[in-house]
Design an enzyme around this catalytic site. Structure first.
Site, PDB file in Angstrom:
ATOM      1  N   HIS A 128      31.780 -35.922 -26.528  1.00  0.00           N
ATOM      2  CA  HIS A 128      31.504 -35.440 -25.584  1.00  0.00           C
ATOM      3  C   HIS A 128      32.063 -34.083 -24.895  1.00  0.00           C
ATOM      4  O   HIS A 128      32.950 -34.103 -25.153  1.00  0.00           O
ATOM      5  CB  HIS A 128      31.299 -36.438 -24.722  1.00  0.00           C
ATOM      6  CG  HIS A 128      30.318 -37.886 -24.904  1.00  0.00           C
ATOM      7  ND1 HIS A 128      29.153 -38.194 -23.848  1.00  0.00           N
ATOM      8  CD2 HIS A 128      30.380 -38.791 -25.614  1.00  0.00           C
ATOM      9  CE1 HIS A 128      28.886 -38.620 -24.259  1.00  0.00           C
ATOM     10  NE2 HIS A 128      29.558 -38.963 -25.245  1.00  0.00           N
ATOM     11  N   PRO A 129      31.716 -33.697 -24.426  1.00  0.00           N
ATOM     12  CA  PRO A 129      32.206 -32.150 -23.760  1.00  0.00           C
ATOM     13  C   PRO A 129      32.691 -32.749 -21.892  1.00  0.00           C
ATOM     14  O   PRO A 129      32.989 -33.603 -21.991  1.00  0.00           O
ATOM     15  CB  PRO A 129      31.053 -31.387 -23.154  1.00  0.00           C
ATOM     16  CG  PRO A 129      30.018 -32.764 -22.854  1.00  0.00           C
ATOM     17  CD  PRO A 129      30.172 -33.622 -23.687  1.00  0.00           C
ATOM     18  N   SER A 151      23.805 -32.583 -20.895  1.00  0.00           N
ATOM     19  CA  SER A 151      24.762 -32.675 -19.760  1.00  0.00           C
ATOM     20  C   SER A 151      25.127 -31.660 -19.146  1.00  0.00           C
ATOM     21  O   SER A 151      25.138 -32.107 -18.049  1.00  0.00           O
ATOM     22  CB  SER A 151      25.797 -32.305 -21.283  1.00  0.00           C
ATOM     23  OG  SER A 151      25.632 -34.019 -21.957  1.00  0.00           O
ATOM     24  N   MET A 204      32.743 -40.019 -17.919  1.00  0.00           N
ATOM     25  CA  MET A 204      31.695 -40.144 -16.798  1.00  0.00           C
ATOM     26  C   MET A 204      30.676 -40.353 -16.472  1.00  0.00           C
ATOM     27  O   MET A 204      29.891 -39.042 -17.170  1.00  0.00           O
ATOM     28  CB  MET A 204      32.923 -40.023 -15.813  1.00  0.00           C
ATOM     29  CG  MET A 204      32.540 -40.854 -14.179  1.00  0.00           C
ATOM     30  SD  MET A 204      33.851 -40.245 -13.205  1.00  0.00           S
ATOM     31  CE  MET A 204      32.368 -40.983 -11.879  1.00  0.00           C
ATOM     32  N   ALA A 205      29.611 -41.177 -16.654  1.00  0.00           N
ATOM     33  CA  ALA A 205      28.773 -40.982 -16.551  1.00  0.00           C
ATOM     34  C   ALA A 205      28.483 -40.805 -14.976  1.00  0.00           C
ATOM     35  O   ALA A 205      28.812 -41.571 -13.777  1.00  0.00           O
ATOM     36  CB  ALA A 205      27.821 -42.206 -16.518  1.00  0.00           C
TER      37      ALA A 205
END
Length: 165
Positions: free
Chosen positions: A61-62, A78, A115-116
């Site tokens: 994930h970035p 993203s 985090m969504a």
């Protein structure tokens, strides 16, 4: 749908981790034709994965409002998610806060803050950063995996909505 088609469509649901879709397809005992069964099958693959695989998933994930975002190097999903939370509109001061929190978080936990962000804004995200930096590594690892599942759920819902509209 063939395995290749399935992976093409769902390989990016879990960020840069096509192995999740590959294993879900390979281990599906029943159809993956509805959002609930597909969501659960993908989640089961991640939950059954080794700690090392889960850590690799988190590391895929970035950073939020990080270097990749600023250089336009995020996946389309993203980019859309971060823009939806207003992260593409940060002030220089906010970008500096994100940079500091991203570095602190990575140093403390050895994977990026996840985090969504759907339905959130940059102020809520910065507050979550601050709060979650106080967690233990085990708690934060579990929290990050849950956030990854939420992101996947949002992405699947968007895909199903697009396909069925």
């Amino acid at each position: 749908m063939s395995r290749d088609e399935f992976v093409k469509h769902f390989g990016g649901i879990y960020e840069h981790s096509a192995w999740v879709a590959e294993q879900a397809y390979d281990h599906a005992s029943s159809g993956l034709n509805d959002i609930d069964s597909l969501t659960q099958s993908l989640r089961d693959v991640v939950d059954a994965a080794s700690h090392e695989q889960q850590l690799a998933l988190l590391r895929a994930h970035p950073d939020l409002a990080g270097k990749a975002a600023l250089q336009g190097e995020l996946t389309d999903a993203s980019t859309s998610e971060q823009a939806g939370a207003g992260l593409d509109q940060c002030t220089p001061e906010e970008l500096e806060c994100f940079k500091h929190f991203n570095e602190s978080y990575l140093s403390r936990f050895d994977f990026p803050f996840i985090m969504a962000v759907k339905g959130a804004n940059r102020h809520l995200i910065l507050a979550a950063f601050e709060k979650r930096l106080t967690n233990s590594r085990d708690v934060e690892f579990k929290t990050a995996l849950e956030e990854v599942h939420k992101i996947a759920g949002f992405r699947l819902a968007a895909w199903f909505e697009e396909e069925h509209s």
